[in-house]
Design a protein around this motif. Structure first.
Motif, PDB file in Angstrom:
ATOM      1  N   GLY A  62     -38.830  21.302  51.141  1.00  0.00           N
ATOM      2  CA  GLY A  62     -38.198  22.472  50.548  1.00  0.00           C
ATOM      3  C   GLY A  62     -36.741  22.182  50.273  1.00  0.00           C
ATOM      4  O   GLY A  62     -36.147  21.228  50.803  1.00  0.00           O
ATOM      5  N   LEU A  63     -36.156  23.008  49.405  1.00  0.00           N
ATOM      6  CA  LEU A  63     -34.755  22.850  49.036  1.00  0.00           C
ATOM      7  C   LEU A  63     -34.118  24.237  49.034  1.00  0.00           C
ATOM      8  O   LEU A  63     -34.714  25.211  48.562  1.00  0.00           O
ATOM      9  CB  LEU A  63     -34.614  22.208  47.652  1.00  0.00           C
ATOM     10  CG  LEU A  63     -33.193  22.011  47.136  1.00  0.00           C
ATOM     11  CD1 LEU A  63     -32.453  20.986  47.986  1.00  0.00           C
ATOM     12  CD2 LEU A  63     -33.213  21.577  45.667  1.00  0.00           C
ATOM     13  N   ALA A  64     -32.916  24.329  49.581  1.00  0.00           N
ATOM     14  CA  ALA A  64     -32.200  25.605  49.627  1.00  0.00           C
ATOM     15  C   ALA A  64     -30.731  25.332  49.364  1.00  0.00           C
ATOM     16  O   ALA A  64     -30.267  24.183  49.347  1.00  0.00           O
ATOM     17  CB  ALA A  64     -32.408  26.302  50.968  1.00  0.00           C
ATOM     18  N   PHE A  65     -30.017  26.406  49.142  1.00  0.00           N
ATOM     19  CA  PHE A  65     -28.584  26.317  48.880  1.00  0.00           C
ATOM     20  C   PHE A  65     -27.864  27.305  49.800  1.00  0.00           C
ATOM     21  O   PHE A  65     -28.286  28.466  49.932  1.00  0.00           O
ATOM     22  CB  PHE A  65     -28.286  26.638  47.412  1.00  0.00           C
ATOM     23  CG  PHE A  65     -26.823  26.651  47.099  1.00  0.00           C
ATOM     24  CD1 PHE A  65     -26.101  25.471  47.036  1.00  0.00           C
ATOM     25  CD2 PHE A  65     -26.154  27.852  46.878  1.00  0.00           C
ATOM     26  CE1 PHE A  65     -24.741  25.481  46.746  1.00  0.00           C
ATOM     27  CE2 PHE A  65     -24.805  27.873  46.598  1.00  0.00           C
ATOM     28  CZ  PHE A  65     -24.083  26.679  46.536  1.00  0.00           C
ATOM     29  N   ARG A  66     -26.806  26.825  50.437  1.00  0.00           N
ATOM     30  CA  ARG A  66     -25.998  27.682  51.286  1.00  0.00           C
ATOM     31  C   ARG A  66     -24.629  27.829  50.635  1.00  0.00           C
ATOM     32  O   ARG A  66     -23.860  26.885  50.539  1.00  0.00           O
ATOM     33  CB  ARG A  66     -25.855  27.107  52.706  1.00  0.00           C
ATOM     34  CG  ARG A  66     -25.040  28.006  53.626  1.00  0.00           C
ATOM     35  CD  ARG A  66     -25.195  27.608  55.083  1.00  0.00           C
ATOM     36  NE  ARG A  66     -24.496  26.368  55.397  1.00  0.00           N
ATOM     37  CZ  ARG A  66     -24.369  25.887  56.633  1.00  0.00           C
ATOM     38  NH1 ARG A  66     -24.922  26.527  57.658  1.00  0.00           N
ATOM     39  NH2 ARG A  66     -23.737  24.758  56.846  1.00  0.00           N
ATOM     40  N   LEU A 118     -28.735  31.072  53.492  1.00  0.00           N
ATOM     41  CA  LEU A 118     -29.599  30.094  52.851  1.00  0.00           C
ATOM     42  C   LEU A 118     -30.363  30.741  51.713  1.00  0.00           C
ATOM     43  O   LEU A 118     -31.014  31.790  51.871  1.00  0.00           O
ATOM     44  CB  LEU A 118     -30.583  29.508  53.870  1.00  0.00           C
ATOM     45  CG  LEU A 118     -29.966  28.648  54.980  1.00  0.00           C
ATOM     46  CD1 LEU A 118     -31.053  28.199  55.936  1.00  0.00           C
ATOM     47  CD2 LEU A 118     -29.240  27.456  54.409  1.00  0.00           C
ATOM     48  N   MET A 119     -30.279  30.134  50.517  1.00  0.00           N
ATOM     49  CA  MET A 119     -30.974  30.605  49.323  1.00  0.00           C
ATOM     50  C   MET A 119     -32.044  29.590  48.957  1.00  0.00           C
ATOM     51  O   MET A 119     -31.744  28.489  48.501  1.00  0.00           O
ATOM     52  CB  MET A 119     -29.982  30.756  48.167  1.00  0.00           C
ATOM     53  CG  MET A 119     -30.626  31.130  46.838  1.00  0.00           C
ATOM     54  SD  MET A 119     -31.387  32.766  46.929  1.00  0.00           S
ATOM     55  CE  MET A 119     -32.200  32.821  45.323  1.00  0.00           C
ATOM     56  N   PRO A 120     -33.346  29.890  49.179  1.00  0.00           N
ATOM     57  CA  PRO A 120     -34.389  28.925  48.832  1.00  0.00           C
ATOM     58  C   PRO A 120     -34.380  28.636  47.339  1.00  0.00           C
ATOM     59  O   PRO A 120     -34.270  29.551  46.501  1.00  0.00           O
ATOM     60  CB  PRO A 120     -35.673  29.636  49.264  1.00  0.00           C
ATOM     61  CG  PRO A 120     -35.238  30.648  50.270  1.00  0.00           C
ATOM     62  CD  PRO A 120     -33.880  31.096  49.825  1.00  0.00           C
ATOM     63  N   LEU A 121     -34.536  27.350  46.981  1.00  0.00           N
ATOM     64  CA  LEU A 121     -34.538  26.930  45.592  1.00  0.00           C
ATOM     65  C   LEU A 121     -35.894  26.424  45.151  1.00  0.00           C
ATOM     66  O   LEU A 121     -36.331  26.714  44.029  1.00  0.00           O
ATOM     67  CB  LEU A 121     -33.494  25.839  45.360  1.00  0.00           C
ATOM     68  CG  LEU A 121     -32.026  26.224  45.632  1.00  0.00           C
ATOM     69  CD1 LEU A 121     -31.124  25.043  45.361  1.00  0.00           C
ATOM     70  CD2 LEU A 121     -31.614  27.425  44.793  1.00  0.00           C
TER      71      LEU A 121
END
Length: 613
Positions: free
Chosen positions: A189-193, A199-202
């Motif tokens: 999985g990939l997310a952005f903080r 944490l924002m899942p991408l």
């Protein structure tokens, strides 16, 4: 009052317990060390992976910046774009084809008025039209941004110029998720903080977003499904502009399960090894301690004075124990049963115990001999003259120092019936108990013969005959016999192979009463001797000694010698106030000073006489 003594555990049990505790402690320390080292190594590896990810992201962003710039440049130089800008919107399929060649990106061409002339139709990537009116994006260039959906992207803005006039804009948008998908295909999985630390899942699977403290680079966590993940936080930075952190999620459920399985197997193996070691140790101690009962019995018997016991190596042979009750004997027999082949160390210990018993016997025998020698020494000392003041005109003193416990030298001084004084110094061949007994015999015979005849040569002759009849060991002795007349100062003497006497005159002159060599006593009955004479005057001194005096030596073998004896005697007699006892003590001190710690090689006898007024 009854004193109860708490039963102590056996030595075997104590050793096993101590060894087990030590093994467990060592195992715990080793396991803890291994765990700490493994955790440290894993942490270092995660940090290295983090560094690699950071470098890859930064390099990839730089490469994508170049790709976006080239794509925008191709669009700006396209002729269809000029026609569309001057003649109104047309179908810009060529422009869209350029965009499709570089999918997944979003490409949009707008006029100065903001009218969208063309845009890519890739549904996975779109450009938010609100970006076209943002003042900070008016200048051309590439920048990081976070869209309204919270996802980071790389935006390139190019100006379409005709001369100095801007006639349109080209916008190219690349989602960062697309970049990471190309680089890291194994991500779960990939997310952005972002700056809000949320944490924002991408893309892909990602657990429920939650807040994590800033500054964390790696973290492990689990889901309720039993899956385990490791999150890697990589800063997202372009041209010194920090947009947030990318969170790479990797599933390591299988790896951690294998690691735990290996750890469990290692712990179980260590536990089994400890149990097996303790079992082997207990068995070895049980077999090894079995013969110690025999050793205990031997030591108990020795402590009771019985050193005649011996250990028998037959399997169930018992040790004979004397001086004990029947119950004690039975217990001794039971405890003394040992294996037919004891260990080498036990055999050595048993041999040592038996050797100790033999040494105790030898020591007891030596103590008995020592006691006998001490008794003989005391008896021999008691045979020496007890008093030397036998005449008012004579100041005499003598002393004998044996090299061993008893001496072969002897001296005597006694009054004769005619008021004269008999003086005797003798030296038997050899040292030890046999010469001492022979000396005692010779001393008694000489004293007896001195009372039978007044002629010194006759006394020596009769004594020689008696010694030849009772000399089974073929020993001999040298002696000097003097008959001193204190009133006149006349001295009559016989020298049977002995050291010649030394005379120190009152005027300082020194001389030796040297005679022709004459036989020693105890060799043959037919020998005869001659009587010699010299006179003493008031103040004159006389020294009689055995050869242990002049043969005293140092560690290097340097011997005192007759010349040094005479010199030492002369120096000691330099003062007329020195008594004969002080003179004898001074001579013995001089011998000790000369020897300088070297052992005494022979018996030493010194007798000094001074004729008074």
């Amino acid at each position: 009052m009854i004193l109860r003594i708490r039963k102590q555990p056996s030595l075997r049990y104590s050793i096993t317990l101590t060894a087990g505790t030590a093994l467990i402690c060592v195992s715990i320390v080793l396991i803890a060390y291994a765990e700490i080292r493994s955790a440290t190594k894993a942490h270092r590896q995660r940090l290295e992976v983090h560094k690699i990810h950071v470098a890859l992201i930064e390099t990839s962003l730089n490469l994508k910046h170049e790709q976006l710039a080239n794509l925008a440049k191709r669009v700006v130089s396209n002729a269809q774009v000029d026609a569309a800008l001057f003649n109104g919107a047309e179908n810009l399929e060529t422009v869209l084809d350029i965009a499709r060649e570089n999918l997944p990106v979003a490409l949009t061409v707008t006029a100065v008025s903001g009218e969208v002339l063309a845009t890519s139709i890739d549904r996975s990537v779109t450009i938010d039209g609100s970006l076209f009116s943002v003042p900070e994006f008016a200048n051309a260039g590439t920048r990081l941004l976070v869209g309204s959906d919270g996802a980071p992207a790389l935006l390139h803005h190019a100006l379409i110029r005709r001369g100095q006039r801007v006639v349109g804009h080209v916008w190219v948008l690349l989602p960062i998720a697309n970049v990471t998908t190309e680089l890291f295909s194994d991500l779960a999985g990939l997310a952005f903080r972002g700056s809000d630390n949320v944490l924002m899942p991408l893309s892909g699977h990602f657990p429920v977003a939650r807040s994590i403290e800033p500054g964390v680079r790696t973290v492990r966590f689990s889901e309720t499904f039993g899956k385990r993940f490791e999150a890697l936080f990589v800063p997202l930075r372009f041209d010194d502009v920090f947009a947030g952190e990318l969170v790479f999620l990797k599933e390591n459920t299988a790896a951690l399960a294998r690691e735990e399985l290996f750890s469990t197997l290692a712990y179980f193996t260590v536990f089994v090894v400890i149990l097996i070691s303790l079992g082997l140790l207990a068995r070895a101690l049980r077999l090894g301690f079995r013969p110690l009962g025999a050793i205990v019995q031997l030591l108990e018997a020795m402590s009771g004075g019985n050193t005649g016991l011996r250990y028998r190596h037959a399997g169930t042979q018992s040790l004979p124990v004397s001086g004990k009750s029947e119950n004690q004997k039975t217990a001794s027999e039971n405890s003394s049963r040992v294996e037919r082949r004891p260990h080498r160390e036990i055999s050595t210990l048993l041999s040592t115990v038996e050797s100790v018993g033999a040494a105790i016997d030898a020591n007891n025998a030596l103590i008995a001999v020592r006691e006998q020698l001490e008794n003989a020494r005391r008896i021999q000392q008691s045979l020496l003259p007890g008093r030397f003041d036998l005449h008012p005109r004579l100041d005499a003193f003598g002393y004998m120092r044996p090299a061993l416990d008893v001496a072969g030298d002897f001296l005597d001084i006694f009054r004769l019936d005619d008021a004269r004084i008999a003086v005797l110094v003798a030296d038997v061949s050899g040292k030890g108990l046999a010469p001492a007994l022979f000396a005692a015999q010779a001393s008694a015979i000489l004293r007896a013969n001195c009372h039978q005849t007044q002629e010194p040569e006759e006394v020596v002759r009769l004594t020689n005959q008696a010694l030849c009849e009772r000399n089974p060991e073929d020993m001999f002795l040298t002696c000097i016999l003097m008959i001193v007349a204190p009133e006149s100062g006349a001295v009559y003497f016989v020298n049977a192979g002995h050291c010649p006497p030394v005379i120190f005159r009152f005027d300082g002159q020194v001389e030796q009463a040297v005679t022709d060599p004459e036989p020693v006593l105890g060799v043959a009955r037919e020998f005869t001797w001659t009587t010699h004479r010299f006179d003493l005057k008031a103040g004159d001194r006389l020294l009689l000694y055995s050869d242990g005096f002049d043969e005293a030596h140092k560690e290097n073998g340097d011997m005192l010698g007759t010349a040094r004896v005479i010199k030492m005697f002369s120096e000691a007699c330099s003062s007329n106030d020195v008594s004969s006892k002080q003179l004898a003590d001074g001579l013995f001190d001089g011998i000790a000073e000369f020897a300088a710690g070297a052992p005494q090689a022979d018996d030493i006898t010194i007798l000094t006489i001074r004729l008074l007024n």
